[in-house]
Design an enzyme around this catalytic site. Structure first.
Site, mmCIF file in Angstrom:
data_model
loop_
_atom_site.group_PDB
_atom_site.id
_atom_site.type_symbol
_atom_site.label_atom_id
_atom_site.label_comp_id
_atom_site.label_asym_id
_atom_site.label_seq_id
_atom_site.Cartn_x
_atom_site.Cartn_y
_atom_site.Cartn_z
ATOM 1 N N GLY A 12 -0.451 -1.569 -0.512
ATOM 2 C CA GLY A 12 -0.799 -1.129 -1.784
ATOM 3 C C GLY A 12 -2.116 -1.985 -2.158
ATOM 4 N N LEU A 14 -5.121 -1.752 -2.802
ATOM 5 C CA LEU A 14 -5.868 -1.165 -3.960
ATOM 6 C C LEU A 14 -5.373 -0.886 -5.338
ATOM 7 C CD1 LEU A 14 -7.718 1.755 -1.473
ATOM 8 C CD2 LEU A 14 -8.244 -0.677 -1.683
ATOM 9 N N GLY A 15 -4.100 -1.264 -5.390
ATOM 10 C CA GLY A 15 -3.434 -0.995 -6.574
ATOM 11 C C GLY A 15 -3.871 -2.343 -7.626
ATOM 12 N N GLN A 16 -3.114 -2.423 -8.771
ATOM 13 C CA GLN A 16 -3.386 -3.101 -9.816
ATOM 14 C C GLN A 16 -3.120 -4.403 -9.226
ATOM 15 O OE1 GLN A 16 -0.564 -3.567 -13.068
ATOM 16 N NE2 GLN A 16 -2.102 -4.425 -14.393
ATOM 17 N N ASP A 56 0.169 5.119 5.393
ATOM 18 C CA ASP A 56 1.097 5.542 4.689
ATOM 19 C C ASP A 56 2.249 4.469 5.032
ATOM 20 O OD1 ASP A 56 3.564 6.625 3.577
ATOM 21 O OD2 ASP A 56 3.109 8.617 4.504
ATOM 22 N N TYR A 146 13.369 3.542 -10.796
ATOM 23 C CA TYR A 146 12.655 2.569 -10.568
ATOM 24 C C TYR A 146 13.329 1.059 -10.388
ATOM 25 C CZ TYR A 146 8.674 -1.119 -10.907
ATOM 26 O OH TYR A 146 7.834 -1.944 -10.743
ATOM 27 N N LYS A 150 14.641 -1.129 -7.446
ATOM 28 C CA LYS A 150 14.360 -2.529 -7.380
ATOM 29 C C LYS A 150 15.366 -3.543 -7.133
ATOM 30 C CE LYS A 150 9.572 -2.475 -7.369
ATOM 31 N NZ LYS A 150 8.829 -2.900 -6.236
HETATM 32 N N1 SER Z 1 5.131 -2.697 -15.301
HETATM 33 C C1 SER Z 1 6.469 -2.053 -14.451
HETATM 34 C C2 SER Z 1 6.647 -0.713 -14.955
HETATM 35 O O1 SER Z 1 6.205 -0.695 -16.349
HETATM 36 C C3 SER Z 1 7.415 -2.965 -14.678
HETATM 37 O O2 SER Z 1 7.664 -3.497 -13.430
HETATM 38 O O3 SER Z 1 7.153 0.074 -14.391
#
Ligand code: SER
Length: 321
Positions: A12, A14-16, A56, A146, A150
């Protein structure tokens, strides 16, 4: 302490978080010791890392090959689907957010890699938990895909540490605010979008209601916290699921007031969407005293410093200065 040259793989990348973490790791370890990976095709300047692999992360065979080819010692496994996007693709979110983490833990168990960082989130808490100052050891009750992924990931991290001594470390990030790379698909993303819109249009419609407080963290502080946790001596760590991180807490209304100090005519309106229910199930503020005790977590940015830095840098980035 064991000493060896770290060879780092970032998924990841290239992500935030990945973009900025890669830059810092390159500064510390040198470009040649950092391998960035992501789904995009390689092109000139795609990452500051010395190496880039199009990867991937659910392709275990390929991941293992990359780990072997570069003799990777440390993995920052950041590839993940955020809260909003996960609700739209629940089964894929489960697969992506969980299976590669377990694969990396297996690789550490086999001695192929030495250390793993994996991000968890404030999404693990969920409904029925007090809103304010949520502690490290509360019962987790996530209601989003999500959050469920987690929470399960945290338990796998703890399991691999307890059972096999796998050195996997984790932080429950709050909403992350940054100007270099946009966020993608999260519930806290309003706190990034608002700055782009404030600078470009002078107004913003928030998908989170005005009085919903959520914990947030400026990216600079998030990166420093991550590096601090990864550098901490093993013996000082008392949490092997994931550490609470509180950062700062504010509502869209409070953030708008802060932005108005820099952009006086800024207007905000509110049209909550499906992400409001997600935000309602999350804490408003977090107790992160365990991280402060164990590995000296600290912050440099509050809401004012963060707002000023975001606006200064985004004005330059967007050519609006
Ligand atoms: N920033 C994340 C989201 O909003 C929280 O872990 O999904």
């Amino acid at each position: 302490m064991e000493s060896y040259t770290e060879k780092i793989l970032i998924t990841g990348a290239l992500g935030q978080i990945g973009t900025e973490l890669t830059n810092r790791l390159v500064e510390i370890h040198g470009a040649d010791n950092v391998v960035a990976s992501g789904l995009d095709k390689w092109q000139e300047g795609i990452s500051s890392a010395g190496h880039y692999e199009r990867l991937d992360v659910t392709n275990t065979k390929l991941v293992r090959q990359v780990i072997k080819d570069y003799e990777i010692t440390t993995v920052y496994h950041l590839a993940s689907l955020l809260s909003g996007t996960s609700e739209k693709q629940p089964l894929f979110a489960w697969k992506l957010n969980l299976e590669p983490l377990i694969d990396f833990c297996e690789m550490a168990k086999e001695g192929l890699i030495k250390k793993i960082f994996w991000p968890s989130s404030i999404a693990v808490f969920g409904k029925g938990i007090p809103k304010e100052n949520v502690g490290q050891e509360v019962v987790l009750n996530p209601t989003t895909v999500y959050g469920i992924s987690k929470m399960a990931g945290e338990k796998w991290c703890e399991y691999y540490f307890d059972k096999y001594g796998v050195d996997v470390r984790s932080i429950r990030y709050p909403g992350l605010i940054s100007w270099k790379t946009p966020a993608g698909g999260g519930t806290t993303d309003y706190a990034v979008e608002i700055f782009y819109k404030a600078i470009e249009d002078g107004k913003y419609t928030s998908f989170i209601s005005e009085d919903t407080a959520m914990p947030m963290l400026y990216m600079d502080d998030a990166i420093e916290a991550t590096l601090k946790l990864m550098d901490a001596p093993k013996e000082s760590l008392t949490v092997r699921s994931s550490y609470n991180l509180g950062g700062m807490s504010f509502t869209p209304k409070q953030l708008a007031e802060e932005i108005r100090k820099e952009i006086p005519g800024f207007e905000i309106s509110y049209e909550p969407d499906f992400r409001q229910a997600i935000a309602d199930s999350w804490p408003a503020s977090i107790d992160d005293s365990t991280a402060k005790n164990d590995w000296k977590l600290s912050y440099n940015f509050g809401i004012s410093e963060m707002t000023q830095d975001m606006i200064k840098n985004l004005r330059i980035k967007l050519g609006k200065n």
